[in-house]
Design an enzyme around this catalytic site. Structure first.
Site, PDB file in Angstrom:
ATOM      1  CB  CYS A  96      -0.876  -0.025   1.259  1.00  0.00           C
ATOM      2  SG  CYS A  96      -1.976   1.388   1.401  1.00  0.00           S
ATOM      3  CG  HIS A 138      -5.610  -2.663  -0.820  1.00  0.00           C
ATOM      4  ND1 HIS A 138      -4.581  -3.203  -0.081  1.00  0.00           N
ATOM      5  CD2 HIS A 138      -5.387  -1.311  -0.858  1.00  0.00           C
ATOM      6  CE1 HIS A 138      -3.784  -2.218   0.322  1.00  0.00           C
ATOM      7  NE2 HIS A 138      -4.248  -1.066  -0.137  1.00  0.00           N
ATOM      8  CD  GLU A 139      -6.431   0.939  -3.706  1.00  0.00           C
ATOM      9  OE1 GLU A 139      -6.581   1.907  -2.943  1.00  0.00           O
ATOM     10  OE2 GLU A 139      -5.336   0.368  -3.861  1.00  0.00           O
ATOM     11  CG  HIS A 142      -7.297   2.725   1.240  1.00  0.00           C
ATOM     12  ND1 HIS A 142      -6.462   3.004   2.288  1.00  0.00           N
ATOM     13  CD2 HIS A 142      -6.554   2.029   0.350  1.00  0.00           C
ATOM     14  CE1 HIS A 142      -5.256   2.496   2.048  1.00  0.00           C
ATOM     15  NE2 HIS A 142      -5.279   1.894   0.868  1.00  0.00           N
TER      16      HIS A 142
END
Ligand code: NI
Length: 164
Positions: A96, A138-139, A142
């Site tokens: 990341c 994953h994004e 965020h």
């Protein structure tokens, strides 16, 4: 286009939850361009979320096409993304831009169906698999204030320092 400043862990701003995008205008398109430039400026950057540059809007960009031998959609701009179907599970290594010194092993769904808008407000739907599905998950994390560090099964076994 501008390369924006990336927040780095343990900056507490990375833990905030982003808000839905409601206005699709030139300013949004310009921000998406800057966000993409920021992603491409990073080493091995295959994805980025707006919250990583301190903008709390539900916008992510993923492009895993630089990785060899995987299928992908190329450049994906996902505004207000929602995972509507997820299937299977797979352990894989993640990095990341906000956690530059470490990588970690994380369990993610193998296949996902994502509904989102593009930067022009048009509804889009994508079926993503494998590495691309991992990057999208994953994004989107965020946007909910989560880092891959929050998903490690064990910090002792699943966290790895990058070689410098
Ligand atoms: Ni990240």
């Amino acid at each position: 286009m501008a390369v924006l400043k990336i927040l780095v862990y343990p900056d507490p701003r990375l833990a905030r939850v982003s808000q839905a995008v409601t206005v699709f205008d030139k300013e949004l398109c310009k921000f998406v361009d800057d966000l993409e430039a920021t992603m491409r400026a990073g080493p091995g950057g295959v994805g980025i979320a707006a919250s990583q540059v301190d903008v709390l809007q539900r916008i992510v960009i993923v492009d895993v096409s630089s990785k060899p031998k995987i299928s992908s959609h190329g450049r994906l701009v996902l505004v207000n993304p929602q995972i509507v179907v997820s299937e299977g599970s797979l352990v894989g290594r993640e990095g990341c831009m906000s956690v530059p010194d470490y990588t970690g092993n994380v369990v993610r769904a193998r296949t996902i169906q994502v509904v989102a808008q593009d930067e022009f407000g048009e509804r889009q739907e994508y079926l993503c698999e494998g590495y691309e599905a991992r990057a999208v998950q994953h994004e989107i994390d965020h946007l909910d204030g989560l880092l891959f560090l929050d998903r490690l099964v064990s910090r002792r076994r699943d966290l790895f320092r990058r070689k410098t």
